[in-house]
Enzyme design. Structure first.
Site, PDB file in Angstrom:
ATOM      1  N   ARG A   1       3.721  11.969 -10.133  1.00  0.00           N
ATOM      2  CA  ARG A   1       3.935  12.324  -8.730  1.00  0.00           C
ATOM      3  C   ARG A   1       5.293  13.019  -8.549  1.00  0.00           C
ATOM      4  NH1 ARG A   1       2.210   6.668  -5.994  1.00  0.00           N
ATOM      5  NH2 ARG A   1       3.352   5.877  -7.793  1.00  0.00           N
TER       6      ARG A   1
ATOM      7  N   CYS B   1       8.909   8.583  -4.817  1.00  0.00           N
ATOM      8  CA  CYS B   1       9.660   7.981  -3.712  1.00  0.00           C
ATOM      9  C   CYS B   1      10.934   8.686  -3.256  1.00  0.00           C
ATOM     10  CB  CYS B   1       9.978   6.535  -4.056  1.00  0.00           C
ATOM     11  SG  CYS B   1       8.469   5.558  -4.111  1.00  0.00           S
TER      12      CYS B   1
ATOM     13  N   VAL C   1       0.844  -1.200   0.000  1.00  0.00           N
ATOM     14  CA  VAL C   1       0.000   0.000   0.000  1.00  0.00           C
ATOM     15  C   VAL C   1       0.881   1.253   0.000  1.00  0.00           C
ATOM     16  CG1 VAL C   1      -1.889  -1.191   1.149  1.00  0.00           C
ATOM     17  CG2 VAL C   1      -0.176   0.014   2.523  1.00  0.00           C
TER      18      VAL C   1
HETATM   19  N1  LIG Z   1       6.102   3.575  -7.329  1.00  0.00           N
HETATM   20  C1  LIG Z   1       7.269   2.959  -7.337  1.00  0.00           C
HETATM   21  O1  LIG Z   1       7.956   2.918  -8.359  1.00  0.00           O
HETATM   22  C2  LIG Z   1       7.789   2.283  -6.119  1.00  0.00           C
HETATM   23  C3  LIG Z   1       7.108   2.348  -4.912  1.00  0.00           C
HETATM   24  N2  LIG Z   1       7.594   1.699  -3.803  1.00  0.00           N
HETATM   25  C4  LIG Z   1       6.848   1.706  -2.549  1.00  0.00           C
HETATM   26  O2  LIG Z   1       5.746   0.804  -2.694  1.00  0.00           O
HETATM   27  C5  LIG Z   1       4.615   1.274  -1.955  1.00  0.00           C
HETATM   28  C6  LIG Z   1       3.417   1.381  -2.891  1.00  0.00           C
HETATM   29  O3  LIG Z   1       3.707   2.359  -3.868  1.00  0.00           O
HETATM   30  P1  LIG Z   1       2.812   2.527  -5.170  1.00  0.00           P
HETATM   31  O4  LIG Z   1       2.448   1.179  -5.694  1.00  0.00           O
HETATM   32  O5  LIG Z   1       3.511   3.492  -6.028  1.00  0.00           O
HETATM   33  O6  LIG Z   1       1.494   3.191  -4.518  1.00  0.00           O
HETATM   34  P2  LIG Z   1       0.078   3.390  -5.195  1.00  0.00           P
HETATM   35  O7  LIG Z   1      -0.543   4.556  -4.526  1.00  0.00           O
HETATM   36  O8  LIG Z   1       0.198   3.345  -6.679  1.00  0.00           O
HETATM   37  O9  LIG Z   1      -0.738   2.057  -4.780  1.00  0.00           O
HETATM   38  C7  LIG Z   1      -1.121   1.752  -3.477  1.00  0.00           C
HETATM   39  C8  LIG Z   1      -2.506   1.090  -3.543  1.00  0.00           C
HETATM   40  O10 LIG Z   1      -2.831   0.599  -2.242  1.00  0.00           O
HETATM   41  C9  LIG Z   1      -4.249   0.703  -2.086  1.00  0.00           C
HETATM   42  N3  LIG Z   1      -4.569   0.613  -0.665  1.00  0.00           N
HETATM   43  C10 LIG Z   1      -4.226   1.477   0.325  1.00  0.00           C
HETATM   44  N4  LIG Z   1      -4.679   1.010   1.508  1.00  0.00           N
HETATM   45  C11 LIG Z   1      -5.316  -0.154   1.260  1.00  0.00           C
HETATM   46  C12 LIG Z   1      -5.985  -1.114   2.082  1.00  0.00           C
HETATM   47  N5  LIG Z   1      -6.057  -0.956   3.406  1.00  0.00           N
HETATM   48  N6  LIG Z   1      -6.543  -2.184   1.496  1.00  0.00           N
HETATM   49  C13 LIG Z   1      -6.465  -2.369   0.147  1.00  0.00           C
HETATM   50  N7  LIG Z   1      -5.833  -1.502  -0.675  1.00  0.00           N
HETATM   51  C14 LIG Z   1      -5.270  -0.412  -0.123  1.00  0.00           C
HETATM   52  C15 LIG Z   1      -4.565   2.050  -2.704  1.00  0.00           C
HETATM   53  O11 LIG Z   1      -5.944   2.130  -3.052  1.00  0.00           O
HETATM   54  C16 LIG Z   1      -3.637   2.058  -3.932  1.00  0.00           C
HETATM   55  O12 LIG Z   1      -4.287   1.589  -5.101  1.00  0.00           O
HETATM   56  C17 LIG Z   1       5.052   2.596  -1.320  1.00  0.00           C
HETATM   57  O13 LIG Z   1       5.478   2.333  -0.016  1.00  0.00           O
HETATM   58  C18 LIG Z   1       6.225   3.029  -2.175  1.00  0.00           C
HETATM   59  O14 LIG Z   1       7.134   3.797  -1.436  1.00  0.00           O
HETATM   60  C19 LIG Z   1       8.735   0.955  -3.861  1.00  0.00           C
HETATM   61  C20 LIG Z   1       9.433   0.843  -5.036  1.00  0.00           C
HETATM   62  C21 LIG Z   1       9.019   1.482  -6.254  1.00  0.00           C
HETATM   63  O1  LIG Z   2      11.453   3.304  -4.517  1.00  0.00           O
HETATM   64  C1  LIG Z   2      11.128   3.698  -5.611  1.00  0.00           C
HETATM   65  O2  LIG Z   2      10.067   4.253  -5.883  1.00  0.00           O
HETATM   66  C2  LIG Z   2      12.049   3.564  -6.795  1.00  0.00           C
HETATM   67  O3  LIG Z   2      12.631   4.884  -6.974  1.00  0.00           O
HETATM   68  C3  LIG Z   2      13.481   4.991  -8.100  1.00  0.00           C
HETATM   69  O4  LIG Z   2      12.760   4.678  -9.297  1.00  0.00           O
HETATM   70  P1  LIG Z   2      11.829   5.770 -10.045  1.00  0.00           P
HETATM   71  O5  LIG Z   2      11.549   6.898  -9.127  1.00  0.00           O
HETATM   72  O6  LIG Z   2      10.689   5.015 -10.607  1.00  0.00           O
HETATM   73  O7  LIG Z   2      12.703   6.266 -11.282  1.00  0.00           O
HETATM   74  P2  LIG Z   2      14.246   6.689 -11.466  1.00  0.00           P
HETATM   75  O8  LIG Z   2      14.706   6.150 -12.735  1.00  0.00           O
HETATM   76  O9  LIG Z   2      15.045   6.371 -10.270  1.00  0.00           O
HETATM   77  O10 LIG Z   2      14.144   8.264 -11.627  1.00  0.00           O
HETATM   78  C4  LIG Z   2      13.791   9.103 -10.534  1.00  0.00           C
HETATM   79  C5  LIG Z   2      13.952  10.550 -10.954  1.00  0.00           C
HETATM   80  O11 LIG Z   2      15.335  10.883 -11.090  1.00  0.00           O
HETATM   81  C6  LIG Z   2      15.577  11.456 -12.360  1.00  0.00           C
HETATM   82  N1  LIG Z   2      16.940  11.078 -12.789  1.00  0.00           N
HETATM   83  C7  LIG Z   2      17.318   9.782 -12.814  1.00  0.00           C
HETATM   84  C8  LIG Z   2      18.603   9.437 -13.178  1.00  0.00           C
HETATM   85  C9  LIG Z   2      19.526  10.429 -13.515  1.00  0.00           C
HETATM   86  O12 LIG Z   2      20.708  10.186 -13.853  1.00  0.00           O
HETATM   87  N2  LIG Z   2      19.120  11.722 -13.482  1.00  0.00           N
HETATM   88  C10 LIG Z   2      17.843  12.072 -13.110  1.00  0.00           C
HETATM   89  O13 LIG Z   2      17.519  13.267 -13.071  1.00  0.00           O
HETATM   90  C11 LIG Z   2      14.478  10.885 -13.258  1.00  0.00           C
HETATM   91  O14 LIG Z   2      14.270  11.675 -14.388  1.00  0.00           O
HETATM   92  C12 LIG Z   2      13.310  10.888 -12.299  1.00  0.00           C
HETATM   93  O15 LIG Z   2      12.715  12.156 -12.232  1.00  0.00           O
HETATM   94  C13 LIG Z   2      14.612   3.978  -7.989  1.00  0.00           C
HETATM   95  O16 LIG Z   2      15.423   4.033  -9.172  1.00  0.00           O
HETATM   96  C14 LIG Z   2      14.070   2.567  -7.798  1.00  0.00           C
HETATM   97  O17 LIG Z   2      15.150   1.651  -7.593  1.00  0.00           O
HETATM   98  C15 LIG Z   2      13.142   2.550  -6.596  1.00  0.00           C
HETATM   99  O18 LIG Z   2      12.568   1.264  -6.434  1.00  0.00           O
END
Ligand SMILES: NC(=O)C1=CN([C@@H]2O[C@H](COP(=O)(O)OP(=O)(O)OC[C@H]3O[C@@H](n4cnc5c(N)ncnc54)[C@H](O)[C@@H]3O)[C@@H](O)[C@H]2O)C=CC1
Ligand SMILES: O=C(O)[C@H]1O[C@H](OP(=O)(O)OP(=O)(O)OC[C@H]2O[C@@H](n3ccc(=O)[nH]c3=O)[C@H](O)[C@@H]2O)[C@H](O)[C@@H](O)[C@@H]1O
Length: 471
Positions: free
Chosen positions: A350, A280, A93
C-alpha cells in the site's frame, strides 16, 4: 467503580493490525478467549489455513498463531456471535482516505468504523467495552458513543476507549511483545476509568505497567495522528536534506549520523529514501490536515501538508534522476526494479514508492522487470492497474514483467533501481548481475543499501540517494 474482568475479546477486522495484535493478546493471555471476526471470507480462511499460509507476511506471526489458534484464538466470519459473546470489542477496521464527497483526498473514510459500530449496537445483548483500535480523527469516539447509545437495548451500556496501535509492519510481533508504550484513552468519569483499568489489566499480562499510559480520549486519538505525522516529518526532513546533499557533494548518511548523535534528535528514522510508503503515514497526515482545516487552522494544515508534498517530490525527483542519467531517455530501455513492498519484511504494497516509480518509467515507455521476494504477483498487477487506470492491464503486461529472482530481473537491463531495502539485495552477486546487463550498466540506490564503491570497481555507474558523487 470496579473494573470488569475481561474474559472474552472480539476483534472486528482481521487485517494487518487486528490479526497480529489480537493473536499476541491470545498468546500472552491464555485465560482470555480471543475471537477475530471479519466479513472477508477469503481472509478468514487464510487465517484458518491448515498449513498456516496466513493472509499477511510478518516475521514471527506464524509461530504466534500456531501456538494460540484453536486454543484460545479463533478466526471466523460469524461477526454477530463474536460481538455477543465478548465483554470487550476491538474495532480494528480500515480507515482509508475518502475518495469522494466532502473531504475527498484528505478526510478519513469512517464508513467501516460506523458500520462496525452499528453492528455492535444492533446485536449486543449485554454491556460491552468498545475499543477504537483503528486510527481515527480526534473525537470519533464521541460519534461511536452516540450511535451505540441511540441504538442499544435496555440494560446494555457501552464504554468507549481509544487504544491506538503503534506497531510497524515487518516488526509487528516484536513491537507487540515489547511495545515502547501502550496508550489507552478514556472519558475521565468513574465508568470510563474502570473500563480503562479493565483493558490495562489485559496488557499488564506482559507489558510493564510503567509503559501503559492512560490519558483522556481525545488526547489518545490525537496522539496517534501526531506520532505518525512526526515520524513521517523526520523522513521528509532527511529526504529534503538528501536533495541538498546531492547538489553539494555532502553525504546524507554522514549528515544523518552527525545530526542524530544529538541526544535531543536521536538516531532513529533518519534514513533517506526514495520516499515513505505504507498505508498510514500519508493517510494520517492528510487526516490531520483535514482536521486542522475543519478547525479553521489553515497555517497548521499547510505545515503538515508539506510533509506529504516533500514525499511526492522525493519520488518524482528520483525517477527524474534515472531518466536524466540514462542520457535523458529510457524509451525502450529495460529497468530492473528490485523490491515492490513499501518496506522490507512485509508483503504489503500500500502506497509503496515502487508503484509510483514504475508508473513513471512506464510513462517514459521503458520496459520494467520487477522482483520482490514476498509480494504476490496478482497484487503487483492490481497495483499497477490501479496506478494507470486508463491503460488496459494487457498493455501494462506488454511493458512490465515480474521475475523470480533479482538476477533474472537484471538480465539485459540498462539500469537497476533498488526500491525496497530487502536484506537479500545487499548480498546479490553483483559480478553476475553486471555480466548480464547492457553496458554502461547503471545502479540507482533509493534505499542506501548497496556498497557503491564495490559496485563501481566492478564497472557499474552508481547513483545513491543523498550522495553528491555519481558514477
Ligand atoms: N497497517 C498498519 O501497520 C497499521 C494500521 N493502523 C490502523 O489500523 C486500522 C486497520 O488497519 P489494517 O489492519 O492495516 O487494515 P486492513 O485493511 O488490513 O484490515 C481491516 C479489516 O477490517 C475488515 N472490515 C472492515 N469493515 C468490517 C466490518 N464492518 N465487519 C467486519 N470486518 C470488517 C476488512 O475486511 C479488513 O480485513 C486502520 O485504521 C489503520 O490506520 C494502525 C497502526 C498500524
Ligand atoms: O500507523 C501505522 O500504520 C504505523 O505506521 C508506521 O509503521 P509502518 O508504516 O508499518 O512502517 P515504518 O517503519 O514506519 O516505515 C514507513 C515508511 O517509511 C520509510 N522509512 C522509514 C524510516 C526511515 O528512516 N526512512 C524511511 O524512508 C519506510 O521504508 C516505509 O516506506 C509507524 O512506524 C508505526 O508506529 C505506525 O503504527
Amino acid at each position: 467503580m470496579s473494573a470488569t474482568k475481561v474474559t472474552k475479546i472480539c476483534c472486528i477486522g482481521a487485517g494487518y493490525v487486528g490479526g497480529p495484535t489480537c493473536a499476541v493478546i491470545a498468546l500472552k493471555c491464555p485465560h482470555i478467549k480471543v475471537t477475530i471476526v471479519d466479513l472477508n471470507q477469503a481472509r478468514i480462511d487464510a487465517w484458518n489455513s491448515p498449513d498456516f499460509k496466513l493472509p499477511i507476511y510478518e516475521p514471527g506471526l506464524e509461530d504466534v498463531v500456531r501456538q494460540a489458534r484453536g486454543r484460545n484464538l479463533f478466526f471466523t466470519t460469524e461477526v454477530d456471535k463474536g460481538i455477543q459473546e465478548a465483554d470487550l470489542i476491538f474495532v480494528s477496521v480500515n480507515t482509508p482516505t475518502k475518495k469522494s464527497g466532502v473531504g475527498a483526498g484528505f478526510a478519513a473514510d469512517l464508513n467501516y468504523v460506523e458500520l462496525a459500530t452499528r453492528r455492535i449496537a444492533a446485536v449486543a445483548n449485554s454491556s460491552k467495552i468498545v475499543v477504537e483500535k483503528s486510527t481515527v480523527p480526534c473525537r470519533t469516539a464521541e460519534s461511536m458513543r452516540t450511535i451505540l447509545e441511540a441504538n442499544s437495548k435496555p440494560n446494555c451500556r457501552f464504554d468507549i476507549l481509544s487504544n491506538p496501535e503503534f506497531l510497524a509492519e515487518g516488526t509487528a510481533i516484536s513491537d507487540l511483545f515489547k511495545p515502547d508504550r501502550v496508550l489507552i484513552g478514556s472519558l475521565q468519569t468513574a465508568e470510563g476509568k474502570a473500563a480503562c483499568e479493565a483493558l490495562a489489566s489485559v496488557y499488564a499480562n506482559w507489558v510493564p505497567t510503567d509503559r501503559i499510559l492512560t490519558v483522556g480520549l481525545w488526547s489518545s486519538e490525537l496522539s496517534k495522528l501526531a506520532a505518525n505525522a512526526m515520524l513521517a516529518q523526520r523522513i521528509s526532513s532527511i529526504n529534503a536534506l538528501s536533495a541538498i546533499c546531492e547538489a553539494t557533494g555532502a553525504n546524507i548518511d554522514e549528515v544523518a549520523h552527525a545530526v542524530g548523535y544529538d541526544s535531543r534528535v536521536g538516531p532513529k528514522f533518519l534514513r533517506a529514501s526514495v520516499g515513505f510508503g505504507g498505508s498510514c503515514f500519508q493517510k494520517d497526515i492528510l487526516n490531520l490536515v483535514y482536521l486542522s482545516e475543519s478547525l479553521h487552522l489553515p497555517e497548521v494544515a499547510e505545515y503538515w501538508k508539506q510533509v506529504v508534498t516533500m514525499n511526492e517530490y522525493q519520488k518524482r525527483r528520483f525517477s527524474k534522476t534515472v531518466v536524466d542519467t540514462l542520457f535523458n531517455t529510457i524509451t525502450g530501455k529495460r529497468i530492473a526494479v528490485l523490491g515492490f513492498a513499501f518496506k522490507a519484511d512485509t508483503g504489503d504494497t500500500r502506497e509503496s514508492p515502487a508503484i509510483t516509480l514504475i508508473r513513471d518509467f512506464q510513462s517514459e515507455n521503458a520496459r520494467v522487470n520487477i522482483y520482490d521476494p514476498q509480494v504476490e504477483h496478482e497484487q503487483i498487477w492490481a497495483d499497477l492497474a490501479e496506478a494507470s487506470p486508463a491503460t488496459p492491464l494487457a498493455n501494462i503486461q506488454k511493458q512490465v514483467s515480474i521475475c523470480k529472482s533479482a538476477l533474472e530481473a537484471c538480465k539485459d537491463a540498462e539500469a537497476v533501481v533498488v526500491a525496497t531495502e530487502w536484506k537479500e539485495f545487499r548480498d546479490i552477486d553483483w559480478e553476475a548481475v553486471y555480466k548480464g546487463m547492457n553496458k554502461p550498466a547503471f545502479v540507482f540506490d533509493g534505499r542506501l543499501i548497496v556498497d557503491a564503491e564495490r559496485l563501481r570497481k566492478i564497472g557499474f555507474k552508481v547513483t545513491t540517494i543523498g550522495r553528491g558523487e555519481r558514477v
